[in-house]
Design an enzyme around this catalytic site. Structure first.
Site, PDB file in Angstrom:
ATOM      1  CE1 TYR A  59      78.013  55.579  18.010  1.00 45.20           C
ATOM      2  CE2 TYR A  59      80.211  55.158  17.164  1.00 45.20           C
ATOM      3  CZ  TYR A  59      78.873  54.827  17.230  1.00 45.20           C
ATOM      4  OH  TYR A  59      78.397  53.747  16.526  1.00 45.20           O
ATOM      5  CG  HIS A 125      74.676  56.167  13.109  1.00 43.44           C
ATOM      6  ND1 HIS A 125      75.269  56.860  14.136  1.00 43.44           N
ATOM      7  CD2 HIS A 125      74.630  54.885  13.542  1.00 43.44           C
ATOM      8  CE1 HIS A 125      75.570  56.045  15.123  1.00 43.44           C
ATOM      9  NE2 HIS A 125      75.178  54.839  14.795  1.00 43.44           N
ATOM     10  CG  LEU A 206      82.710  40.161  21.408  1.00 46.51           C
ATOM     11  CD1 LEU A 206      83.933  40.853  22.001  1.00 46.51           C
ATOM     12  CD2 LEU A 206      82.861  38.647  21.490  1.00 46.51           C
TER      13      LEU A 206
END
Length: 344
Positions: A59, A125, A206
């Site tokens: 990130y 990951h 979401l």
């Protein structure tokens, strides 16, 4: 305040809802100001009792770990830091690596950036299919023995890979995409986790913001925001179809006197005490809204009403536009084929 639960049978205790930190630094447009994000993270921890903070070396790369390292100064004892390794980018080429030397180098780098002595939960990951998972796990096991990490996790792994990894060293959590419109893991991956006593950490619960705002999520997004470029479910005819799903979710939420996003999160929370979603946000008001999902109770009939709309094939469009952006249910090379790291 968020309740604390045992995420896995190995002893990892976390808040019932975590905080995904990726969007603060990466993927969703320009990085947000450190001061604002540090305030948000500390509000989540100190005011809401959220303890599981999720990041990764990819990130940024690296900048999100640096941000989190600053944010947890003085509150380290209140949080469990989850970070990840395995996505390697060089000359704009993205590959996956799980060889022992890379595992160790990534861990050492994350420890420095986070400015901690130990990472609470360290995930693979993405799985490197060229390296037997047993080889990767042996190095992670060594890092646990050295006290550099406490618990080990996997992300986007197949049931077979999860079992093979768990046989080398206990897996405490599997991170996967799980939401109302992404339910494929319910067939095999989630049952495998439950059979082994592994916690489940859904990312993008979401729908990358869709279940909070519907089609309006696209308004005002920066050109560099991945949702404008890499999300087929938010494009053209797919979006028209998926907007109808959101409208139905909104109707159900109105009946429950909650927001659509809260209902989407509450549905996940009702999947079991071994499920800890990590919705991300960069705004305090959204953080509070997401936290409010913990107060939404659903009975059996309400769960059935939701799932009648959001079945496995309800959404139009794939998870990612470029499927090499993820490695779903990855199998790795059998251990007996592994010869030397030079074969990479």
């Amino acid at each position: 305040m968020a309740s604390i639960r045992m995420l896995a049978s190995q002893g990892l205790k976390v808040s019932s809802q975590g905080l995904g930190c990726m969007g603060m630094s990466f993927a969703f447009g320009p990085p947000k100001p450190d001061t604002e994000m540090i305030h948000l993270i500390r509000f989540a921890v100190n005011e809401l009792g959220i303890s599981l903070l999720d990041t990764a070396d990819a990130y940024g790369p690296f900048s999100n770990e640096l941000l989190l390292g600053k944010a947890i100064k003085g509150i380290r004892e209140k949080v469990q830091i989850a970070s990840k390794f395995g996505i390697h980018v060089e000359n704009q080429l993205r590959t996956y690596r799980g060889d022992p030397a890379y595992v160790r180098a990534c861990c050492e780098g994350s420890l420095k950036r986070l400015d901690v002595d130990c990472i609470d939960l360290y995930y693979v990951h993405r799985i490197d299919a060229r390296v037997p998972i047993e080889i990767t796990m042996m190095e992670l096991k060594q890092l646990v023995q050295e006290g550099k990490i406490k618990y080990v996790g996997l992300s986007e792994a197949s049931p077979s890979t999860i079992r093979r990894a768990h046989a080398v060293h206990p897996i405490s959590a599997v991170q996967l995409e799980w939401s109302l419109w992404t339910r494929g893991a319910e067939k095999e991956v989630i049952p495998t986790c439950r059979d082994l006593g592994i916690g489940i950490v859904p990312f993008s619960p979401l729908g990358r913001g869709f279940f909070s705002k519907g089609a309006q999520i696209l308004e005002g997004l920066a050109d560099t925001d991945m949702r404008k470029k890499e999300q087929p479910r938010l494009e053209f005819e797919n979006l028209k179809h998926n907007k109808k799903l959101y409208d139905k979710l909104q109707d159900l939420a109105s009946a429950k006197k909650c927001t659509p996003g809260q209902l989407a999160l509450a549905w996940l929370h009702h999947q079991g005490d071994d499920v800890v979603p990590i919705p991300g946000t960069t705004k305090i008001e959204n953080l509070k809204e997401n936290f409010g999902a913990l107060s939404v109770t659903l009975n059996k009939e309400e769960m059935q009403d939701i799932e009648a709309i959001f079945h496995e094939d309800c959404a139009a469009g794939e998870r990612y536009k470029y499927m090499n952006s993820t490695t779903i249910n990855t199998e790795t090379m059998p251990l007996w084929k592994w010869q030397t790291p030079g074969s990479l």
